[in-house]
Design a protein around this motif. Structure first.
Motif, PDB file in Angstrom:
ATOM      1  N   VAL A  29       5.347 -35.087 -26.230  1.00 55.31           N
ATOM      2  CA  VAL A  29       5.842 -35.220 -24.928  1.00 55.31           C
ATOM      3  C   VAL A  29       6.967 -34.742 -24.723  1.00 55.31           C
ATOM      4  O   VAL A  29       7.621 -34.459 -23.670  1.00 55.31           O
ATOM      5  CB  VAL A  29       5.626 -36.967 -24.617  1.00 55.31           C
ATOM      6  N   GLY A  30       8.179 -34.999 -25.278  1.00 55.95           N
ATOM      7  CA  GLY A  30       9.429 -34.530 -25.690  1.00 55.95           C
ATOM      8  C   GLY A  30       9.497 -32.850 -25.408  1.00 55.95           C
ATOM      9  O   GLY A  30      10.290 -32.542 -24.450  1.00 55.95           O
ATOM     10  N   ALA A  31       8.817 -32.285 -25.970  1.00 51.40           N
ATOM     11  CA  ALA A  31       8.598 -30.819 -25.826  1.00 51.40           C
ATOM     12  C   ALA A  31       8.291 -30.309 -24.512  1.00 51.40           C
ATOM     13  O   ALA A  31       8.815 -29.534 -23.814  1.00 51.40           O
ATOM     14  CB  ALA A  31       7.865 -30.216 -26.724  1.00 51.40           C
ATOM     15  N   VAL A  32       7.352 -31.306 -23.829  1.00 48.50           N
ATOM     16  CA  VAL A  32       6.734 -30.751 -22.803  1.00 48.50           C
ATOM     17  C   VAL A  32       7.813 -31.032 -21.644  1.00 48.50           C
ATOM     18  O   VAL A  32       8.031 -30.209 -20.768  1.00 48.50           O
ATOM     19  CB  VAL A  32       5.345 -31.576 -22.084  1.00 48.50           C
TER      20      VAL A  32
ATOM     21  N   TYR B 203      13.939 -26.408 -30.642  1.00 46.93           N
ATOM     22  CA  TYR B 203      13.934 -27.288 -31.593  1.00 46.93           C
ATOM     23  C   TYR B 203      12.614 -28.202 -31.170  1.00 46.93           C
ATOM     24  O   TYR B 203      12.267 -28.912 -32.270  1.00 46.93           O
ATOM     25  CB  TYR B 203      15.394 -28.100 -31.644  1.00 46.93           C
ATOM     26  N   GLU B 204      12.444 -28.642 -30.114  1.00 45.45           N
ATOM     27  CA  GLU B 204      11.314 -29.643 -29.980  1.00 45.45           C
ATOM     28  C   GLU B 204      10.014 -29.182 -30.297  1.00 45.45           C
ATOM     29  O   GLU B 204       9.372 -29.891 -30.705  1.00 45.45           O
ATOM     30  CB  GLU B 204      11.511 -30.045 -28.173  1.00 45.45           C
ATOM     31  N   VAL B 205       9.904 -27.529 -29.965  1.00 45.78           N
ATOM     32  CA  VAL B 205       8.541 -27.252 -30.198  1.00 45.78           C
ATOM     33  C   VAL B 205       8.259 -27.325 -31.818  1.00 45.78           C
ATOM     34  O   VAL B 205       7.354 -27.377 -32.242  1.00 45.78           O
ATOM     35  CB  VAL B 205       8.408 -25.801 -29.740  1.00 45.78           C
ATOM     36  N   ILE B 206       9.572 -26.818 -32.519  1.00 44.74           N
ATOM     37  CA  ILE B 206       9.268 -26.598 -33.837  1.00 44.74           C
ATOM     38  C   ILE B 206       9.031 -28.148 -34.506  1.00 44.74           C
ATOM     39  O   ILE B 206       8.214 -28.240 -35.393  1.00 44.74           O
ATOM     40  CB  ILE B 206      10.634 -26.044 -34.557  1.00 44.74           C
ATOM     41  N   ARG B 207      10.010 -29.082 -34.165  1.00 45.04           N
ATOM     42  CA  ARG B 207       9.631 -30.517 -34.535  1.00 45.04           C
ATOM     43  C   ARG B 207       8.153 -30.942 -34.341  1.00 45.04           C
ATOM     44  O   ARG B 207       7.513 -31.709 -35.128  1.00 45.04           O
ATOM     45  CB  ARG B 207      10.517 -31.483 -33.888  1.00 45.04           C
TER      46      ARG B 207
ATOM     47  N   LEU C 153      19.511 -27.273 -22.628  1.00 48.10           N
ATOM     48  CA  LEU C 153      18.186 -27.172 -22.228  1.00 48.10           C
ATOM     49  C   LEU C 153      17.437 -26.210 -22.957  1.00 48.10           C
ATOM     50  O   LEU C 153      16.330 -26.050 -23.509  1.00 48.10           O
ATOM     51  CB  LEU C 153      17.854 -27.132 -20.740  1.00 48.10           C
ATOM     52  N   ARG C 154      18.133 -24.847 -22.587  1.00 46.52           N
ATOM     53  CA  ARG C 154      17.353 -23.720 -23.235  1.00 46.52           C
ATOM     54  C   ARG C 154      17.191 -23.627 -24.804  1.00 46.52           C
ATOM     55  O   ARG C 154      16.050 -23.155 -25.345  1.00 46.52           O
ATOM     56  CB  ARG C 154      18.199 -22.301 -22.619  1.00 46.52           C
TER      57      ARG C 154
ATOM     58  N   PHE D 238      16.318 -33.513 -35.469  1.00 44.46           N
ATOM     59  CA  PHE D 238      16.029 -35.036 -35.260  1.00 44.46           C
ATOM     60  C   PHE D 238      16.934 -35.845 -34.678  1.00 44.46           C
ATOM     61  O   PHE D 238      16.653 -36.959 -33.897  1.00 44.46           O
ATOM     62  CB  PHE D 238      16.115 -35.450 -36.796  1.00 44.46           C
ATOM     63  N   SER D 239      18.278 -35.128 -34.103  1.00 35.22           N
ATOM     64  CA  SER D 239      19.207 -35.805 -33.357  1.00 35.22           C
ATOM     65  C   SER D 239      19.900 -34.942 -32.420  1.00 35.22           C
ATOM     66  O   SER D 239      20.314 -33.816 -32.845  1.00 35.22           O
ATOM     67  CB  SER D 239      20.124 -36.384 -34.268  1.00 35.22           C
ATOM     68  N   THR D 240      19.969 -35.087 -31.322  1.00 34.76           N
ATOM     69  CA  THR D 240      20.578 -34.217 -30.205  1.00 34.76           C
ATOM     70  C   THR D 240      21.918 -34.521 -29.531  1.00 34.76           C
ATOM     71  O   THR D 240      22.737 -34.213 -28.871  1.00 34.76           O
ATOM     72  CB  THR D 240      19.629 -34.035 -28.985  1.00 34.76           C
TER      73      THR D 240
END
Length: 194
Positions: free
Chosen positions: A71-74, A25-29, A19-20, A7-9
């Motif tokens: 969108v963030g995950a993409v 985390y983006e996909v899991i969220r 990035l890697r 939830f927070s980067t």
């Protein structure tokens, strides 16, 4: 796995391999958000036997943050971290400098992927592995942002040649700067990066 990172980067942005690792985390969220919406819709349907119910409305509203997360995950899936060989060579020359890895700056027209940034006072130097990097557009974009945040006379230079960049890192070690100014520029760069 760090639950907070879903939830927070803020605490990890700019670290090596950001990035890697953030892709995961983006996909899991995104998966969690959509799973919540689907489960709410299913629970409402099972309870009432029809689609038109209060939980369906909540499920549809839950699709808004899920879609934003998608969108963030993409966006994260599109970009690569700094290469291992380049990172190792940069580390050998950047001791003592404030550095940021894997920074992606977005503008209305173009995305700028900068593999490494070094900041010393009002001097910002970076390295990109993209040979077709639009340095003049990036310079204009980032200079405007830094000016708007109150940083005046900041020089920005991005290198596509790793040898020239490491030479510049060695020169930057000899520069003197105020720690507060360096930290303020870094905070601005982190705030506007992906």
């Amino acid at each position: 796995m760090q639950l907070k990172r879903l939830f927070s980067t803020g605490s990890v942005k700019g670290t090596k391999d950001y990035l890697r690792t953030q892709k995961k985390y983006e996909v899991i969220r995104t998966f969690i958000y959509f799973a919540i919406s689907i489960s709410l819709f299913a629970a409402g349907y099972v309870q009432t036997g029809r689609r038109a119910n209060l939980l369906s409305i909540v499920a549809v509203l839950g699709c808004l943050p899920a879609s934003k997360s998608a969108v963030g995950a993409v966006m994260f899936l599109r970009f690569q971290s700094c290469g291992a060989q380049a990172a190792a060579e940069i580390e050998a020359h950047s001791q003592g400098l404030r550095c940021l890895y894997d920074m992606v700056f977005t503008s209305y027209r173009k995305n700028f992927v900068v593999s490494h940034l070094a900041v010393c006072g009002n001097t910002v130097c970076g390295y990109t592995e993209k040979p077709d990097f639009a340095e003049s557009q990036f310079h204009k974009h980032i200079s405007e942002i830094l000016k708007l945040d109150g940083h005046k006379n900041v020089t920005v230079k991005i290198f596509t040649n790793l040898t020239r960049y490491t030479e510049r890192l060695e020169q930057m070690k000899e520069l003197t700067s105020e720690e507060n100014e360096t930290e303020a520029v870094i905070a601005t760069l982190k705030n506007v990066a992906l």
